[in-house]
Scaffold this motif. Structure first.
Motif, short mmCIF file in Angstrom:
data_model
loop_
_atom_site.label_atom_id
_atom_site.label_comp_id
_atom_site.label_asym_id
_atom_site.label_seq_id
_atom_site.Cartn_x
_atom_site.Cartn_y
_atom_site.Cartn_z
N LEU A 1 9.40 15.32 -5.92
CA LEU A 1 9.58 16.22 -4.94
C LEU A 1 7.99 16.45 -4.26
O LEU A 1 7.95 16.18 -2.93
CB LEU A 1 9.98 17.71 -5.20
N MET A 2 7.08 16.32 -5.21
CA MET A 2 5.78 16.63 -4.82
C MET A 2 5.34 15.13 -3.99
O MET A 2 4.74 15.01 -3.06
CB MET A 2 4.72 16.88 -5.77
N SER A 3 5.86 14.01 -4.50
CA SER A 3 5.43 12.70 -3.79
C SER A 3 6.06 12.66 -2.43
O SER A 3 5.46 12.09 -1.65
CB SER A 3 5.99 11.71 -4.76
N MET A 4 7.36 13.20 -2.38
CA MET A 4 7.96 13.12 -1.20
C MET A 4 6.88 13.94 -0.18
O MET A 4 7.05 13.95 1.06
CB MET A 4 9.10 13.65 -1.03
N ASP A 5 6.36 15.27 -0.41
CA ASP A 5 5.69 16.31 0.34
C ASP A 5 4.35 15.45 0.59
O ASP A 5 4.13 15.41 1.88
CB ASP A 5 5.31 17.39 -0.73
N THR B 1 0.85 16.07 -11.00
CA THR B 1 0.44 16.08 -9.74
C THR B 1 -0.32 14.66 -9.54
O THR B 1 -0.34 14.04 -8.63
CB THR B 1 -0.48 17.16 -9.51
N THR B 2 -1.02 14.22 -10.41
CA THR B 2 -1.45 12.80 -10.62
C THR B 2 -0.66 11.55 -9.98
O THR B 2 -0.67 11.14 -9.05
CB THR B 2 -2.30 12.47 -11.56
N PRO B 3 0.49 11.57 -10.71
CA PRO B 3 1.39 10.29 -10.47
C PRO B 3 2.00 10.79 -9.23
O PRO B 3 2.54 9.88 -8.47
CB PRO B 3 2.27 10.11 -11.66
N ALA B 4 2.44 11.88 -8.75
CA ALA B 4 3.07 12.32 -7.71
C ALA B 4 2.54 12.00 -6.54
O ALA B 4 2.92 11.34 -5.67
CB ALA B 4 3.51 13.68 -7.56
N GLN B 5 1.12 12.15 -6.46
CA GLN B 5 0.24 11.76 -5.12
C GLN B 5 0.13 10.40 -5.14
O GLN B 5 -0.04 9.79 -4.08
CB GLN B 5 -1.16 12.50 -5.67
N LEU B 6 -0.10 9.65 -6.16
CA LEU B 6 -0.08 8.17 -6.41
C LEU B 6 1.32 7.60 -5.60
O LEU B 6 1.15 6.60 -4.88
CB LEU B 6 -0.29 7.52 -7.75
N MET B 7 2.25 8.28 -6.20
CA MET B 7 3.76 7.77 -5.65
C MET B 7 3.81 7.96 -4.05
O MET B 7 4.21 7.05 -3.37
CB MET B 7 4.65 8.29 -6.19
N GLY B 8 3.38 9.06 -3.68
CA GLY B 8 3.23 9.31 -2.25
C GLY B 8 2.08 8.44 -1.34
O GLY B 8 2.58 7.90 -0.31
N ALA B 9 1.07 8.30 -2.05
CA ALA B 9 0.02 7.44 -1.25
C ALA B 9 0.51 5.96 -1.29
O ALA B 9 0.42 5.24 -0.16
CB ALA B 9 -1.22 7.56 -2.21
N ALA B 10 1.05 5.42 -2.38
CA ALA B 10 1.50 4.32 -2.41
C ALA B 10 2.81 4.00 -1.27
O ALA B 10 2.85 2.85 -0.95
CB ALA B 10 2.21 3.89 -3.66
N SER B 11 3.69 5.11 -0.95
CA SER B 11 4.44 4.63 -0.17
C SER B 11 4.11 4.63 1.43
O SER B 11 4.69 4.41 2.22
CB SER B 11 5.54 5.79 -0.12
N CYS B 12 2.76 5.03 1.55
CA CYS B 12 2.14 5.19 2.93
C CYS B 12 1.05 4.03 3.20
O CYS B 12 0.93 3.58 4.28
CB CYS B 12 1.34 6.63 3.28
N ASP B 13 0.33 3.82 2.10
CA ASP B 13 -0.66 2.66 2.19
C ASP B 13 -1.70 2.96 3.12
O ASP B 13 -2.31 1.84 3.77
CB ASP B 13 -0.10 1.37 2.31
N LEU B 14 -2.26 4.36 3.16
CA LEU B 14 -3.50 4.49 4.02
C LEU B 14 -4.70 4.37 2.76
O LEU B 14 -4.48 4.90 2.00
CB LEU B 14 -3.24 5.76 4.52
N PRO B 15 -5.88 4.24 3.37
CA PRO B 15 -6.98 4.39 2.45
C PRO B 15 -7.17 5.70 1.64
O PRO B 15 -6.88 6.83 2.29
CB PRO B 15 -8.22 4.20 3.11
N LEU C 1 13.85 6.38 -2.64
CA LEU C 1 12.47 6.16 -2.46
C LEU C 1 11.85 4.88 -2.83
O LEU C 1 10.90 4.64 -2.52
CB LEU C 1 11.85 7.34 -3.21
N ARG C 2 12.80 4.27 -3.62
CA ARG C 2 12.34 2.80 -4.17
C ARG C 2 12.50 1.59 -3.04
O ARG C 2 13.84 1.49 -3.04
CB ARG C 2 12.80 2.66 -5.48
N PRO C 3 11.47 0.93 -2.76
CA PRO C 3 11.91 -0.12 -1.87
C PRO C 3 12.42 -1.39 -2.60
O PRO C 3 12.28 -1.52 -3.86
CB PRO C 3 10.71 -0.41 -1.29
N HIS C 4 13.03 -2.15 -1.91
CA HIS C 4 13.67 -3.57 -2.57
C HIS C 4 12.87 -4.51 -2.91
O HIS C 4 13.00 -5.29 -3.75
CB HIS C 4 14.87 -3.83 -1.81
N ASN C 5 11.76 -4.48 -2.22
CA ASN C 5 10.55 -5.44 -2.02
C ASN C 5 9.26 -4.92 -1.89
O ASN C 5 9.25 -4.03 -1.11
CB ASN C 5 11.03 -6.90 -1.51
N LYS C 6 8.05 -5.96 -1.84
CA LYS C 6 6.84 -5.33 -1.40
C LYS C 6 6.59 -5.12 0.25
O LYS C 6 5.98 -4.61 0.67
CB LYS C 6 5.79 -6.45 -1.91
#
Length: 573
Positions: free
Chosen positions: A97-101, A123-137, A555-560
């Motif tokens: 849920l936090m990753s979605m937030d 909190t650490t993995p949640a944030q990394l999951m959210g950041a990975a899904s957006c790919d901003l610096p 929330l999981r993409p099928h490919n890169k």
């Protein structure tokens, strides 16, 4: 610079530009102050029930100072947090849920770069999951670990020492008054657990994958150097925006492989298996469970640190911390992977530890066996895991009669009984605690029955479809998959069944014929849905199993290619 925020503030529609400028003024932001500058979103995750992340209430101001000094414009915002001590039934669902937030706020707001303020386990993995899904610096910055406490003249660390004292109390070796004194003092400052539990493990993983500045993951919460590091993080993220250095360029497949090897060298938390798999999945990178074993086969434990060793995080930090560990581990790593500085690992981690009793070497390790061992068999066809460095080698080849607890409540009712039909050879099984059943709480370190503690038994084989705290220890076989609630074979075990464990062969076997297994499976009744509404209902219906990281399937993409960030269409809100 090609700033993403310009889509909001230099939009071709005058009406849209006017609306956004007016809204910024209403928040106290003068357009002359931020015009043409990278806007840095600082995502703060503290609240008054999360002592681990509480330092960020102050540290955020130092991050802002760094952003301003580097020519950026800081915007602070708050997300939900994951307080491991309090979130019930488990903090794992709230990781998702936090990753979605985090993801949706990044995606929908005028931000060019991101700083994520983390610490407590999820909190650490949640944030990394959210950041990975957006790919901003993006950069993470941790609050730091809490101070070592003292009890009866000896240092004690919240987490590992707590479990030891709990066992001593149950065995009658400590009084109620002594436990009250321990409770008053064991958490003697803000910050994360001061051992290599999940919080310290995930901070280390974040740093080696380039998502945290080198040398910042293990600074104590009470050390003034953490404030300096916060300012440096604020400065660096502005440069990362200019360099277009994004998570997908840092968290590569090779970087994840490095992280798995580091996990073994540190004796890191089993929770990292779920988290790394989930973070990689957001980037379209698949980590198979067997890779945790294969990649760490030749990596020993080179850190003498609780729960696998003796020392605490303060000792570890003063011994050189993660920088010293990566230096020793470099021969096993891909040294060309980038750090958050944009430079390769081999150019950044160049300093050897001067405390060989805490940080050892590959040639003379603290323990030769480490890493995650994957066990499979008819009891867990999709796999279960064991943390080698925290387990008892004498139990690696074992067979015994099962004693089954159908729920955590049943275990609590029975575990202290002198009539419990168990001995040292018994294999304790706890089920119906997996991801879809209950959100996979940290119940996998099933307590040693009180009657056995009084006999001096300090470890036994335990199997569950739950997780275990990263601060825990023992021969606890975890994440049995598929879980009982979805019909996994752990659901059919009965008291007295013979369980065979062979860690070196990777075997977890229920000694029953295929015919009896099938008969018992046919007799299973559907697991009841515990949550009629809300996020926990959504989680139970969409969560992937443990071997796939327990992310939500949608929330999981099928490919890169699918994982790449797509900016929103900006117009009138």
């Amino acid at each position: 610079m090609n700033l993403r925020s310009e889509q909001w503030f230099n939009h071709k529609s005058f009406e849209t530009r006017f609306q956004h400028a007016s809204a910024m003024r209403a928040c106290g932001h003068d357009p002359e102050s931020y015009a043409g500058k990278p806007i840095i979103g600082i995502f703060n995750s503290w609240n008054d029930l999360n002592s681990c992340n509480a330092p960020h209430k102050e540290l955020v101001e130092y991050v802002k100072k760094g952003v301003l000094a580097a020519g950026g414009y800081p915007i602070e915002m708050h997300t939900i947090t994951t307080a491991a001590d309090f979130n019930k039934p488990s903090d794992l669902p709230y990781r998702n849920l936090m990753s979605m937030d985090v993801e949706e706020m990044i995606r929908s707001l005028p931000l060019d770069g991101i700083v994520l303020l983390c610490e407590c386990d999820k909190t650490t993995p949640a944030q990394l999951m959210g950041a990975a899904s957006c790919d901003l610096p993006t950069l993470q910055f941790a609050a730091g670990h809490r101070s070592t406490a003292y009890f009866k003249g000896k240092p004690v660390n919240y987490g590992t020492d707590l479990w030891k004292y709990m066992d001593m109390y149950k065995a009658g070796e400590l009084t109620d008054e002594e436990m009250k004194e321990l409770e008053k003092g064991i958490s003697c400052s803000f910050g994360g657990c001061p051992v290599m539990g999940t919080a310290s493990t995930m901070k280390s993983v974040s740093e080696i994958m380039g998502m945290m500045l080198p040398g910042t993951s293990d600074i104590p919460a009470t050390d003034s150097r953490r404030k300096i590091a916060a300012e440096q993080t604020g400065k660096r993220i502005v440069d990362m925006v200019k360099e277009e250095l994004t998570p997908s360029k840092l968290m590569t497949e090779a970087a994840f492989h490095n992280a798995i090897k580091l996990l073994a060298a540190l004796g890191g938390s089993t929770n990292a298996v779920l988290h790394l798999t989930a973070i990689a999945g957001r980037l379209g990178i698949r980590i198979d469970l067997k890779q945790y074993q294969e990649l760490s086969d030749d990596v020993p434990l080179i850190v003498n640190l609780q729960p696998s060793g003796l020392y605490g995080m303060d000792d570890y930090f003063h011994a050189g911390g993660l920088s010293g560990v990566i230096y020793e581990l470099l021969p096993r790593l891909d040294g060309d992977c980038l750090t958050a500085l944009g430079k390769p690992l081999k150019e950044v981690y160049t300093k050897k530890s001067e405390s060989p009793d805490i940080i050892t070497s590959l040639e003379q390790p603290f323990k030769s066996e480490s890493g995650i061992k994957v066990l499979k068999g008819n009891l867990a066809p999709s796999g279960a895991i064991l943390k080698l460095s925290a387990s008892s080698k004498k139990l690696w080849k074992h067979e015994g009669k099962a004693y089954v607890f159908d729920s955590y409540e049943a275990m609590l009712e029975e575990i202290d009984s002198d009539e419990l039909d168990v001995d040292a050879s018994t294999v304790l099984i706890l089920r119906n605690c997996g991801p879809s059943a209950l959100g996979m709480p940290e119940w996998g370190e099933i307590p040693i029955p009180t009657k056995l503690l009084k006999e001096g038994i300090d470890d036994m084989v335990r199997i569950s479809d739950a997780r275990m705290s990263g601060t825990s220890y023992g021969t606890a076989i975890l994440h049995a998959s598929p879980e009982a609630a979805v019909g996994g074979n752990i659901a059919i075990v009965q008291n007295g069944d013979i369980i065979e464990v062979d860690v070196e062969q990777g075997l977890l076997h229920l000694r029953l014929s295929d015919e009896i297994i099938e008969q018992r499976r046919q007799a299973l009744t559907p697991f009841p849905q515990r949550y009629p509404r809300g996020f926990l209902k959504m989680f139970a219906e969409h969560v992937l199993q443990a071997d796939e990281g327990c992310d939500l399937d949608f929330l999981r993409p099928h490919n890169k290619e699918e994982a790449r960030f797509v900016p929103p269409i900006v117009g009138r809100s």
